[in-house]
Design an enzyme around this catalytic site. Structure first.
Site, PDB file in Angstrom:
ATOM      1  N   LYS A 136       0.842  -1.208   0.000  1.00 60.75           N
ATOM      2  CA  LYS A 136       0.000   0.000   0.000  1.00 60.75           C
ATOM      3  C   LYS A 136       0.873   1.253   0.000  1.00 60.75           C
ATOM      4  CE  LYS A 136      -3.600   2.420   2.602  1.00 60.75           C
ATOM      5  NZ  LYS A 136      -4.633   2.339   3.657  1.00 60.75           N
ATOM      6  N   HIS A 274      -9.562 -31.490 -33.416  1.00 55.71           N
ATOM      7  CA  HIS A 274     -10.490 -30.393 -33.115  1.00 55.71           C
ATOM      8  C   HIS A 274     -11.407 -30.742 -31.954  1.00 55.71           C
ATOM      9  CE1 HIS A 274      -8.952 -28.270 -36.545  1.00 55.71           C
ATOM     10  NE2 HIS A 274      -9.270 -29.264 -37.348  1.00 55.71           N
TER      11      HIS A 274
END
Length: 511
Positions: A136, A274
């Site tokens: 922070k 696929h």
């Protein structure tokens, strides 16, 4: 005032060289527990945190850094006059560098024999608190959570104490790290409390690699894995040979793996193209299983992915090398098989365990703006579960073939039809807008081999037309879920042609 660095790490990789670098740059070192001991043993002038706070560690080390003298030193803004004044009034020195990594919670719960008590004791409290406080206040504090950043941090600190932009980058990494840490803990508690649908779902994944592109070259992509993934998984796979996996490779490899895991009791081979199986075979040996998978569709397998659930031996490798394959997945490869297959420069060889991860019970799919979460389709059907609804009952061989086809159709995109015989798929109809169309593709692919074969459908027949076409193709037995208002029409059509039909009362849609 001398700058101060606080070091408290569970991972002590390269700790001493880094601490020596900080000492050389003029930082006062303060530390705790095992980290302090390691620094002292390296003859570094480190102070215990308790010397700074005037408060000894208590509660078996649960409380040692949770103190105003630590957190005020982390959170005070150097450009805020009132903050600087308050520190001076209380004789608190600012902390300029924080080096923390956390108790190994993920590694602890990875042990299958871990107790709940051990897991809870490995939840770090002080570490995340210091990391978040320092992050922070990144404008003034350099915060380090990853030992691989040590060299870059020393280089940056040498430049007049570092740059705000670099500190911001480190802070961002910390917030990702603590979020990951908390997510793993949150998910552990979801598991141990048997929460079905928690009010929030927190997922966390670790990067495996950046990919060249996604499904198409204009799409960016990356591959991430769950933190504690176990068992059969492409994320767990060890690549023995070949170029980097692509996005489509990973999708297809996962699809192949999911199918082959259905056949744990016997050697099985699966070819995928696929994301749909184009050939599946089982046999007495893995070589026989692969040969059946290949012969099921020798056209579509070209350029495909093959998964095998037994070690690839010399005989199987000799078969695999004869065509172009993108990937071969197996639990292991013999030395001779590796020698044979690595002659092919581009083939990728992946080793992965073949044990199903029993804790992986949920499937998550992204949609625009959200997620769909459901149970994995782990539904199993045994011979005793089948309901025979036709005049002709399938014989024992047909039952085995029907169950084989049922295991495969579960992994074919809906609408799905699978034609099979003699432990081998003969035709696969996938992803069609209607069931008649899916069946037509499967029958065409099977050709004359459909005579005397069985057929599996992932969902019920809304009308008898699919059965009628199956009869024309020579199908002798059908497995399907049932549940249509017009089931009887399909049953009557089967009876008309002497086809045996069994119902599973379990649907296997796959979208």
């Amino acid at each position: 005032m001398k700058k101060r660095a606080l070091l408290s790490v569970s991972d002590k990789s390269n700790l001493v060289p880094f601490a020596k670098g900080l000492d050389k740059l003029g930082y006062e070192l303060i530390s705790t527990g095992g980290t302090l001991k390691a620094l002292k043993e390296a003859d570094l002038p480190a102070k215990a945190v308790s010397e700074i706070t005037g408060f000894e560690e208590i509660l078996d080390g649960r409380v040692k850094t949770l103190h105003p003298y630590i957190h005020a030193g982390l959170l005070a803004r150097r450009d805020e006059e009132s903050h600087v004044k308050q520190l001076a009034e209380r004789d608190i020195a600012p902390i300029d560098v924080v080096v923390v990594n956390l108790y190994p919670f993920k590694e602890t719960i990875a042990n299958p024999d871990v107790t709940e008590e051990d897991a809870i004791e490995n939840i770090d409290i002080g570490g995340p608190t210091m990391l978040r406080a320092a992050s922070k206040n990144f404008r003034d504090v350099t915060v380090v959570v990853d030992p691989t950043d040590y060299d870059a941090v020393l280089d940056n600190l040498g430049d007049n104490g570092g740059t705000a932009e670099f500190r911001k980058t480190l802070a961002a990494k910390v917030f990702r790290h603590t979020a990951n840490y908390d997510a793993i803990i949150a998910n552990y508690f979801v598991d141990i409390t048997d929460e079905e649908d928690p009010e929030t779902v927190t997922q966390t994944f670790e990067k495996v690699q950046s990919l060249r592109y996604g499904e198409n070259p204009h799409q960016k992509a990356a591959f991430y894995k769950e933190g504690n993934v176990k068992g059969a998984s492409i994320a767990n796979a060890k690549q023995l040979h070949g170029k980097e996996l692509s996005y489509n490779n990973i999708q297809d490899a996962n699809a192949a793996l999911e199918v082959v895991l259905e056949f744990a009791d016997q050697p099985a081979a699966v070819a995928v193209k696929h994301m749909n199986p184009c050939g599946v075979g089982i046999g007495e040996t893995i070589s026989e299983a692969y040969q059946k998978a290949y012969q099921a569709d020798p056209v579509s397998i070209f350029g495909g992915i093959v998964a095998l659930n037994r070690e690839v031996d010399e005989a199987t490798a000799d078969q695999l090398k004869d065509i172009f394959l993108e990937i071969v997945i197996a639990p292991s490869f013999s030395e001779k098989a590796i020698e044979i297959l690595t002659v092919k420069k581009n083939i990728r060889l992946l080793e992965t365990p073949m044990e199903i991860n029993e804790t992986d019970t949920k499937k998550v799919v992204s949609v625009i703006g959200g997620l769909l979460v459901q149970d994995r389709d782990n539904g199993k059907i045994l011979a005793n579960d089948l309901e025979v609804v036709t005049d002709r009952k399938p014989d024992a061989k047909e039952i085995d073939e029907l169950l084989f086809a049922w295991k495969v159709v579960k992994h074919v995109k809906s609408n799905a039809i699978v034609v099979a015989k003699s432990d081998q798929t003969l035709g696969v109809g996938a992803g069609q807008m209607n069931r008649v169309g899916a069946a037509a593709i499967a029958f065409e692919q099977a050709g004359e081999k459909a005579q005397g074969a069985v057929m599996a459908s992932d969902a019920f027949f809304p009308m008898p037309d699919t059965v009628e076409n199956a009869a024309k193709a020579g199908i002798k037995a059908i497995i399907q879920p049932g549940g249509s208002k017009r089931d009887q029409d399909s049953i009557d059509e089967c009876n008309k042609h002497g086809i045996a039909m069994v119902l599973t009362k379990m649907r296997h849609f796959k979208h």
